[in-house]
Design an enzyme around this catalytic site. Structure first.
Site, PDB file in Angstrom:
ATOM      1  N   SER A   1      32.666  43.322  48.079  1.00 51.56           N
ATOM      2  CA  SER A   1      33.083  43.020  46.722  1.00 51.56           C
ATOM      3  C   SER A   1      33.967  44.154  46.179  1.00 51.56           C
ATOM      4  CB  SER A   1      31.839  42.770  45.864  1.00 51.56           C
ATOM      5  OG  SER A   1      32.159  42.270  44.608  1.00 51.56           O
ATOM      6  N   HIS A  21      35.093  38.553  47.991  1.00 47.20           N
ATOM      7  CA  HIS A  21      34.763  37.287  47.326  1.00 47.20           C
ATOM      8  C   HIS A  21      35.308  37.325  45.906  1.00 47.20           C
ATOM      9  CE1 HIS A  21      30.569  38.861  45.781  1.00 47.20           C
ATOM     10  NE2 HIS A  21      31.567  39.578  45.348  1.00 47.20           N
TER      11      HIS A  21
END
Length: 195
Positions: free
Chosen positions: A98, A123
């Site tokens: 992330s 993501h």
């Protein structure tokens, strides 16, 4: 309570004791271990600014082992990495997921690395909102704006289009270090130390 090791060095005037992170900072090494939040970001930003003030022409080594965290905290580190003069060498140890992956890819082009068994995950941003419907709409618009900003930056860092980044980050997208090189998140898989 976490355990922080201390190291003892011999100097011309006797012994000097450092916590391990202070000793690494002497060698221009910064560690991001754990979740990205405002407290961690403030510490990293302070270290980046300190090292630039010490020597603006020497590289800074930024080791990352993080599951990600707060977007705005990560962006404060990203902005500082770009604001200061020294090149930022990023190295993934363990995982960069992330916001951790975003920071890894944000190192100086040609100086972004991962160790052989590191895992990288990208993501889309996630968040939640509560309150009145207008407040929820405002929060949703802000998350979308942040998503667009992150996608544009990741596109620039990887050489992909923002549309491709949006598609590839629709769900958790895990990569090996080698796959991260192919994707453009990093430049090389390290097998030996270069410091």
């Amino acid at each position: 309570m976490s355990y922080i090791p201390y190291v003892v060095e011999q100097t011309g005037r006797g012994e000097r004791s450092y916590d391990i992170y202070s000793r690494l900072l002497k060698d221009r090494i910064i560690m991001l271990s754990g979740e990205v939040n405002d407290q961690v970001a403030s510490s990293i930003v302070a270290q980046l600014l300190f090292l630039e003030a010490q020597d603006p022409d020497k590289d800074i080594y930024f080791y990352i082992n993080s599951p990600g965290g707060v977007i705005t905290s990560g962006l404060s580190m990203f902005d500082t990495m770009n604001y200061i003069k020294p090149d930022i060498v990023t190295i993934c140890i363990g995982q960069a997921a992330s916001m951790g992956a975003f920071l890894l890819a944000s190192g100086t082009k040609g100086k972004r690395y991962a160790l052989p068994h590191a895992r990288i995950m990208i993501h889309q941003p996630s968040g939640g909102a509560q309150g009145q419907s207008t407040d929820i709409q405002i929060q949703a618009q802000e998350i979308q704006r942040l998503k667009d900003t992150l996608n544009e930056i990741m596109a620039e860092k990887t050489g992909k289009t923002a549309k491709r980044i949006e598609k590839d980050t629709e769900r958790d997208n895990f990569m090996s270090a080698k796959e991260a090189v192919e994707y453009g998140l990093i430049d090389k898989v390290l097998t030996k130390s270069f410091t």
